[in-house]
Scaffold this motif. Sequence first.
Motif, PDB file in Angstrom:
ATOM      1  N   SER A 188       0.852  -1.194   0.000  1.00 53.38           N
ATOM      2  CA  SER A 188       0.000   0.000   0.000  1.00 53.38           C
ATOM      3  C   SER A 188       0.883   1.237   0.000  1.00 53.38           C
ATOM      4  O   SER A 188       1.883   1.301   0.722  1.00 53.38           O
ATOM      5  N   TYR A 189       0.482   2.257  -0.793  1.00 49.47           N
ATOM      6  CA  TYR A 189       1.359   3.420  -0.919  1.00 49.47           C
ATOM      7  C   TYR A 189       0.666   4.567  -1.651  1.00 49.47           C
ATOM      8  O   TYR A 189      -0.399   4.393  -2.252  1.00 49.47           O
ATOM      9  N   HIS A 190       1.324   5.724  -1.605  1.00 52.50           N
ATOM     10  CA  HIS A 190       0.966   6.852  -2.477  1.00 52.50           C
ATOM     11  C   HIS A 190       2.026   6.912  -3.562  1.00 52.50           C
ATOM     12  O   HIS A 190       3.230   6.972  -3.271  1.00 52.50           O
ATOM     13  N   ASP A 262      -3.360   6.989  -4.769  1.00 50.21           N
ATOM     14  CA  ASP A 262      -3.361   6.487  -3.399  1.00 50.21           C
ATOM     15  C   ASP A 262      -3.909   5.068  -3.423  1.00 50.21           C
ATOM     16  O   ASP A 262      -5.095   4.859  -3.736  1.00 50.21           O
ATOM     17  N   GLN A 264      -4.544   1.411  -1.551  1.00 51.91           N
ATOM     18  CA  GLN A 264      -4.663   0.602  -0.348  1.00 51.91           C
ATOM     19  C   GLN A 264      -4.874  -0.837  -0.798  1.00 51.91           C
ATOM     20  O   GLN A 264      -5.916  -1.170  -1.384  1.00 51.91           O
ATOM     21  N   GLU A 332       5.448   4.577   1.003  1.00 50.28           N
ATOM     22  CA  GLU A 332       4.748   3.403   1.525  1.00 50.28           C
ATOM     23  C   GLU A 332       3.921   3.758   2.763  1.00 50.28           C
ATOM     24  O   GLU A 332       4.278   4.617   3.559  1.00 50.28           O
ATOM     25  N   LYS A 333       2.787   3.078   2.894  1.00 52.64           N
ATOM     26  CA  LYS A 333       1.950   3.229   4.067  1.00 52.64           C
ATOM     27  C   LYS A 333       2.380   2.230   5.123  1.00 52.64           C
ATOM     28  O   LYS A 333       2.767   1.107   4.807  1.00 52.64           O
ATOM     29  N   THR A 334       2.281   2.630   6.359  1.00 49.38           N
ATOM     30  CA  THR A 334       2.679   1.732   7.444  1.00 49.38           C
ATOM     31  C   THR A 334       1.446   1.146   8.119  1.00 49.38           C
ATOM     32  O   THR A 334       0.347   1.651   8.002  1.00 49.38           O
TER      33      THR A 334
END
Length: 334
Positions: A188-190, A262, A264, A332-334
């Motif tokens: 998952s990331y922007h 964006d 997810q 990256e999303k955490t």
Amino acid sequence: MTSLRPPLLRSVLAGGILICLPGLDGAEPKEDHLIATTVAAAGADYLVQGEYLGTAGGKQLAAQVVAQGDGKFLAVFEPGGLPGDGWNGTDRIEVDGKASGDTTTFGQIGWHGALTGPTFTGTTDAGAAFTLTKVTRVSPTMGAKPPAGAVVLYDGSNTDAWKDGKVETIEGEKCLAVGAETKRSFTSYHLHVEFRLPFKPFARSQERGNSGIYIHHTYEIQVLDSFGLKPQANDIGALYTVVPPLLNACHPPLTWQTYDIDWQGPTFDGAGTKTGNAAVTVRLNGTLVQDHTEVKSGTGANKKKTETPQGGPLWLQDHQNPVYYRNVWLAEKT
């Protein structure tokens, strides 16, 4: 997706034009197999194509003029302004035009006009006079800098992050060519990416500057020259073949454009069983085209591809079109 070139044609890039050479049968190449990758090579029709903005009867009016080859054009009039910048998203009037010398003349269903240089003048079907001037829009996220901790995938210095990463110089700039896939997998990331489409006035639909942003090498956000078209599920800004864009925010080809995505990824339990679908929000040239869109499976030919907790690489689809990329990074999303 369909093949974009006859199988017996070979191609070379020369002077910013992709030229299809005669095949083994000795047939001569057709003019509609010329693909311009630079403004200098695009010819007179490219100078006419573009976006025009002004007023008619005291109200704002815009037009997107689309080159269709051999001096033929389509003008799409949009009351209120350009897509993403004043247009109401529904009313559009399409008028055909033809170039003769320095002037392109349009006339159909009560709308008439003449375009010379950067100025487009004429009358609407209600008899209101209009004067529009050519404008060049730049995405508000053009040149966006990666935040601290982001993964810089391509900044023009090297292709270390990619498998099959190839660099071509276009108008003095080192650009990443199609076909590259990241060595790493991501979940998952922007994502920020800038891209440039070729000028193919004779081509139509999926043959007009086709590529794609493949998330996890499974889910495609379409890259295509859809400038001036009614958006479909296979046009730019679409979750390919699944969800059309909310608005066609495509700028003319041979101009740099932006995607801000964006993503997810789908969720899974400890046993690896999928528990939730992916979701994506997409801005094309700063305009919202996908708004928290649920992604139930892979797209296109990947509909039945198995989704995994590990995510996957980012792939810049090679669809036999000279589409180029730059300033590619993700957080990256955490």
